[in-house]
Design a protein around this motif. Structure first.
Motif, PDB file in Angstrom:
ATOM      1  N   UNK B  13       0.842  -1.201   0.000  1.00  0.00           N
ATOM      2  CA  UNK B  13       0.000   0.000   0.000  1.00  0.00           C
ATOM      3  C   UNK B  13       0.878   1.252   0.000  1.00  0.00           C
ATOM      4  N   UNK B  14       1.917   1.226   0.830  1.00  0.00           N
ATOM      5  CA  UNK B  14       2.823   2.379   0.903  1.00  0.00           C
ATOM      6  C   UNK B  14       3.536   2.587  -0.431  1.00  0.00           C
ATOM      7  N   UNK B  15       3.912   1.489  -1.101  1.00  0.00           N
ATOM      8  CA  UNK B  15       4.566   1.605  -2.409  1.00  0.00           C
ATOM      9  C   UNK B  15       3.620   2.266  -3.409  1.00  0.00           C
ATOM     10  N   UNK B  16       2.381   1.820  -3.395  1.00  0.00           N
ATOM     11  CA  UNK B  16       1.387   2.373  -4.311  1.00  0.00           C
ATOM     12  C   UNK B  16       1.191   3.864  -4.059  1.00  0.00           C
ATOM     13  N   UNK B  17       1.272   4.253  -2.792  1.00  0.00           N
ATOM     14  CA  UNK B  17       1.072   5.663  -2.439  1.00  0.00           C
ATOM     15  C   UNK B  17       2.350   6.490  -2.560  1.00  0.00           C
ATOM     16  N   UNK B  18       3.411   5.865  -3.082  1.00  0.00           N
ATOM     17  CA  UNK B  18       4.668   6.602  -3.259  1.00  0.00           C
ATOM     18  C   UNK B  18       5.346   6.959  -1.949  1.00  0.00           C
ATOM     19  N   UNK B  19       5.104   6.157  -0.916  1.00  0.00           N
ATOM     20  CA  UNK B  19       5.662   6.483   0.400  1.00  0.00           C
ATOM     21  C   UNK B  19       6.886   5.647   0.774  1.00  0.00           C
ATOM     22  N   UNK B  20       7.381   4.864  -0.181  1.00  0.00           N
ATOM     23  CA  UNK B  20       8.570   4.051   0.119  1.00  0.00           C
ATOM     24  C   UNK B  20       9.760   4.617  -0.658  1.00  0.00           C
ATOM     25  N   UNK B  24      15.289   1.760  -2.501  1.00  0.00           N
ATOM     26  CA  UNK B  24      15.401   0.468  -1.813  1.00  0.00           C
ATOM     27  C   UNK B  24      14.192  -0.432  -2.062  1.00  0.00           C
ATOM     28  N   UNK B  25      13.316  -0.039  -2.990  1.00  0.00           N
ATOM     29  CA  UNK B  25      12.142  -0.879  -3.262  1.00  0.00           C
ATOM     30  C   UNK B  25      12.572  -2.268  -3.734  1.00  0.00           C
ATOM     31  N   UNK B 202      -2.152 -10.011  -5.995  1.00  0.00           N
ATOM     32  CA  UNK B 202      -3.317  -9.298  -5.477  1.00  0.00           C
ATOM     33  C   UNK B 202      -3.149  -7.782  -5.595  1.00  0.00           C
ATOM     34  N   UNK B 203      -1.929  -7.305  -5.285  1.00  0.00           N
ATOM     35  CA  UNK B 203      -1.681  -5.853  -5.318  1.00  0.00           C
ATOM     36  C   UNK B 203      -1.153  -5.383  -6.676  1.00  0.00           C
ATOM     37  N   UNK B 204      -1.133  -6.303  -7.647  1.00  0.00           N
ATOM     38  CA  UNK B 204      -0.673  -5.960  -9.005  1.00  0.00           C
ATOM     39  C   UNK B 204       0.685  -5.241  -8.998  1.00  0.00           C
ATOM     40  N   UNK B 205       1.595  -5.771  -8.195  1.00  0.00           N
ATOM     41  CA  UNK B 205       2.910  -5.150  -8.052  1.00  0.00           C
ATOM     42  C   UNK B 205       3.695  -5.155  -9.365  1.00  0.00           C
TER      43      UNK B 205
END
Lengths: 212, 212
Positions: B13-20, B24-25, B202-205
């Protein structure tokens, strides 16, 4: 515990040689009098000015001044005159204790004790045959002051930085009484260690220090 | 592991929101793809200027600027114009990873891996039902710059301090490739985690990131 015997021998020798920070000797004696735990390297918290030849080159670094109490502006200023080469830092560091426990249960108690005494950076550093808990805090100041003998700050800034560093040191040292109190409780719980008192006699510790 | 599911959900969720932190992703995806371990809060290493209302009052502190790459002198200088109250610090901090292991054996492997990758301040922060290893380094700069909106350093010093802070950041970030390599080896040893790939779908990463 053979390891505890050796640790006590080197602590008592260091005390005799005046190499242990005076303001934590009582606390170190207290901790080591507890059954099943002992201290290795510890520091009562310090502030000073250090030259590091290069970043990360700690083994080659050189203290221009280092004291275990707040530093005076004049002392800092005077020490800076001896700067020669490398990056010059003003450093303030909180008290730090390395305490070994003979089993995991005691290690957990130490960890909780450190945190409960306000040492927020208390961690397990080793978990293997022995358990090493580092009781540490967060008040670290690392302020660069210049390089290669050239001081890049004026007196106004130096006064300010020294004041901040001293305040951090006072703050972290201010937790030592609580830490001592908590170790006293731990001793009631875990009991005292015969080995400690045996070596206290052997090294004639009572001649110079009062046992806590 | 219910806890890992929740950790992955909040990471994705944080990745999707650009918060990571972008740099280091890949590494976080790699670590979380390993069976029996997962990450909680992590940071890729940063430098910035912060105002702290009082010493130790971290929750109330305010970043004037904070970047996960070396900072430009002009950026720092510009940010200082917004200083209002509290002590102003230039801070440089190394990458930090919090990794949970499901058992002690894996926690020990993580601890060794961190140390072997040059993160000298890798410790066990929690040992209870879960094991939390903090992979951390020693390159911390905390340089006071002024107080209550008043900057006490000149441009020459600011340039110097920024340079030192950037150098520390580069140094610590420079260990990330080695860390990644070592986690890749750990994955070969421990295997991959089905739960991770299930949630990746599920999160379509894969739509936005390539899996390591």
């Amino acid at each position: 515990m053979k390891a505890k015997r050796e640790a006590l021998q080197s602590l008592f020798t260091a005390m005799r040689d005046g190499k242990v920070d005076g303001d934590i000797i009582d606390l170190l004696l207290l901790i080591n009098s507890i059954k099943g735990i002992y201290t290795t390297s510890s520091c009562s918290g310090r502030i000073g000015i250090i030259e590091e030849p290069a970043l990360g080159a700690k083994p080659l670094s050189r203290w221009l001044i280092k004291v275990h109490r707040p530093i005076e502006f004049e002392e800092a200023k005077e020490a800076l005159k001896n700067a020669k080469e490398g990056i010059i830092f003003l450093k303030s560091q909180p008290p730090i204790f390395h305490v070994v426990a003979e089993d995991l249960e005691k290690a957990r108690k130490l960890h909780e004790l450190g945190l409960a005494s306000g040492f927020k950076y208390t961690t397990f550093k080793v978990i293997s045959k022995r358990y090493l808990v580092e009781i540490n805090a967060t008040e670290y100041l690392t302020a660069p002051l210049g390089r290669d003998g050239r001081v890049l700050v004026d007196d106004g800034y130096l006064r300010f930085a020294v004041e901040i560093g001293n305040e951090m040191l006072r703050r972290s040292k201010g937790r030592l009484p609580r830490l001592e109190e908590n170790f006293r409780r731990l001793r009631e719980e875990l009991g005292t260690d015969e080995l400690f008192y045996e070596l206290v006699e052997e090294y004639k510790i009572r001649e110079n220090w009062e046992l806590p």
